[in-house]
Design an enzyme around this catalytic site. Structure first.
Site, PDB file in Angstrom:
ATOM      1  N   HIS A 277     105.842  75.422  70.483  1.00 22.30           N
ATOM      2  CA  HIS A 277     107.070  75.677  69.736  1.00 22.30           C
ATOM      3  C   HIS A 277     106.744  75.772  68.251  1.00 22.30           C
ATOM      4  CE1 HIS A 277     106.667  71.324  69.491  1.00 22.30           C
ATOM      5  NE2 HIS A 277     107.673  71.233  68.635  1.00 22.30           N
TER       6      HIS A 277
ATOM      7  N   HIS B 253     107.789  74.106  65.471  1.00 18.80           N
ATOM      8  CA  HIS B 253     107.809  73.018  64.505  1.00 18.80           C
ATOM      9  C   HIS B 253     106.471  72.977  63.763  1.00 18.80           C
ATOM     10  CE1 HIS B 253     111.345  70.483  66.226  1.00 18.80           C
ATOM     11  NE2 HIS B 253     111.728  71.228  65.223  1.00 18.80           N
TER      12      HIS B 253
ATOM     13  N   ASP C 109     104.398  70.741  62.726  1.00 17.64           N
ATOM     14  CA  ASP C 109     103.249  69.936  63.145  1.00 17.64           C
ATOM     15  C   ASP C 109     102.512  70.555  64.323  1.00 17.64           C
ATOM     16  OD1 ASP C 109     105.648  69.261  64.571  1.00 17.64           O
ATOM     17  OD2 ASP C 109     104.696  67.455  65.352  1.00 17.64           O
ATOM     18  N   HIS C 110     102.996  71.694  64.802  1.00 20.33           N
ATOM     19  CA  HIS C 110     102.332  72.398  65.899  1.00 20.33           C
ATOM     20  C   HIS C 110     101.777  73.762  65.478  1.00 20.33           C
ATOM     21  CE1 HIS C 110     103.714  69.643  69.183  1.00 20.33           C
ATOM     22  NE2 HIS C 110     104.530  69.305  68.199  1.00 20.33           N
TER      23      HIS C 110
ATOM     24  N   HIS D  85     113.788  70.245  74.198  1.00 23.10           N
ATOM     25  CA  HIS D  85     113.533  69.709  72.869  1.00 23.10           C
ATOM     26  C   HIS D  85     114.693  70.143  71.966  1.00 23.10           C
ATOM     27  CE1 HIS D  85     111.240  67.892  69.777  1.00 23.10           C
ATOM     28  NE2 HIS D  85     110.748  68.991  69.228  1.00 23.10           N
TER      29      HIS D  85
ATOM     30  N   ASP E  99     106.640  69.311  73.083  1.00 23.78           N
ATOM     31  CA  ASP E  99     107.606  68.242  72.826  1.00 23.78           C
ATOM     32  C   ASP E  99     108.795  68.390  73.766  1.00 23.78           C
ATOM     33  OD1 ASP E  99     105.841  67.789  70.818  1.00 23.78           O
ATOM     34  OD2 ASP E  99     107.293  67.936  69.174  1.00 23.78           O
TER      35      ASP E  99
ATOM     36  N   HIS F 167     100.809  62.933  71.151  1.00 24.32           N
ATOM     37  CA  HIS F 167     101.954  63.089  70.246  1.00 24.32           C
ATOM     38  C   HIS F 167     102.592  61.717  69.990  1.00 24.32           C
ATOM     39  CE1 HIS F 167     105.692  64.933  68.585  1.00 24.32           C
ATOM     40  NE2 HIS F 167     104.874  65.930  68.276  1.00 24.32           N
TER      41      HIS F 167
END
Length: 314
Positions: free
Chosen positions: A63, A65, A67-68, A140, A211, A269
């Site tokens: 996805h 976000h 942090d990914h 998510h 996530d 995570h």
């Protein structure tokens, strides 16, 4: 098959954990590796390993976000600076293509190797003679995919003692027998493949989830998996936070694996609120489950050996 964790943290980097990135090493199977998510500073993490960016064949994004994905532009550029010429395919949700193209264009990053971006839907996103990769949407706070990688059945074992006894010469005829084809010897005898081979060997199945809250698609993707990588951002005492932010607890991850009849669980995570000293307490919350459960650490590596998962020392 080997799983190497470059980043196992949630949200932002900490002193203990970098942001999310997981590597599926397929060096024996394909001579390459695949990456799942590419959090900030992933290329810095790679510097502490033996990975060569030019060997990166496929990159799967769960996805969008930060942090990914925030490590992706830097890795794409560095792969080019390091002389990588091999093609790269990137898979991920709608919006990924625009984000990558705009980022590279605005920063004037010139990538010299061919790469393509495939924005995926649910279903099979890749298949060849060796592997099938399937994606499903998880639950998510934004669209997020989980992936399962299934290795197709391997060629059966060839019993060399039997071929020698039957007078089959070493060379191309042995490969034909191993591939399931009968052969004719120079004296006219027909040697059947089934006479000198065992049963086809089952390939491995690895599920790597983005996530998510506890959901049915996580279970479906994880059915009979040899290894499941599932987020466990929170523990039982912070269950309400997990629900609020669209995440799972370590118990949720274990429940998914139990219902899916999976064989091994690796939890990643992890929220920065949990220090190394808290991990044993988290593992104690899932000690009654019947399968091995690990909490991933940065640079931890797990190797699939003779049908079992072996953790290497960090």
């Amino acid at each position: 098959m080997q799983l190497l964790f470059l980043g196992t943290g949630a949200g932002m980097p900490s002193k203990q954990r970098n942001t999310t990135s997981t590597v599926l090493k397929l060096l024996e199977e394909r001579g390459t590796f695949w990456m799942f998510d590419c959090g900030e500073a992933t290329q810095h993490q790679i510097l502490h390993t033996s990975l060569k960016p030019r060997k990166l064949e496929k990159l799967f994004i769960t996805h969008l976000h930060g942090d990914h994905i925030y490590g992706l532009p830097g890795l794409l550029g560095s792969r080019s600076f390091l002389g990588g010429e091999e093609p790269l395919i990137i898979y991920g949700p709608t919006g990924l293509k625009n984000w990558i193209e705009v980022t590279l264009a605005v920063s004037r990053t010139h990538v010299k190797y061919p790469f393509s971006i495939i924005e995926i839907d649910e279903g099979i996103v890749f298949e060849d003679e060796q592997f099938i990769v399937e994606a499903k949407l998880l639950e998510h706070v934004m669209p997020c995919f989980g992936y399962t990688v299934k290795q197709k059945a391997l060629a059966p074992e060839l019993f060399i003692d039997k071929t020698d006894a039957l007078g089959v010469p070493r060379g191309p005829l042995l490969k034909q027998l191993k591939d399931g084809r009968d052969v004719v010897l120079s004296d006219g005898r027909v040697i059947k493949s089934e006479e000198v081979t065992g049963e086809p060997r089952k390939g491995f199945k690895v599920t790597i989830l983005g996530d998510t809250k506890y959901c049915e698609n996580s279970i479906t993707l994880s059915e009979d998996a040899d290894v499941v990588v599932h987020e466990g951002t929170f523990d039982v005492e912070t269950t309400e936070l997990a629900r609020l932010y669209g995440h799972s607890t370590i118990v949720d991850a274990a429940e998914v694996c139990q219902k899916a009849n999976a064989r091994h669980l690796i939890v990643n995570h992890i929220s920065a609120r949990f220090l190394s000293s808290d991990l044993n307490k988290m593992l104690a919350q899932v000690e009654d489950y019947r399968f091995p459960i690990y909490i991933a650490e940065d640079f931890a590596e797990y190797i699939w050996v003779d049908g079992d998962l072996v953790k290497q020392k960090v």
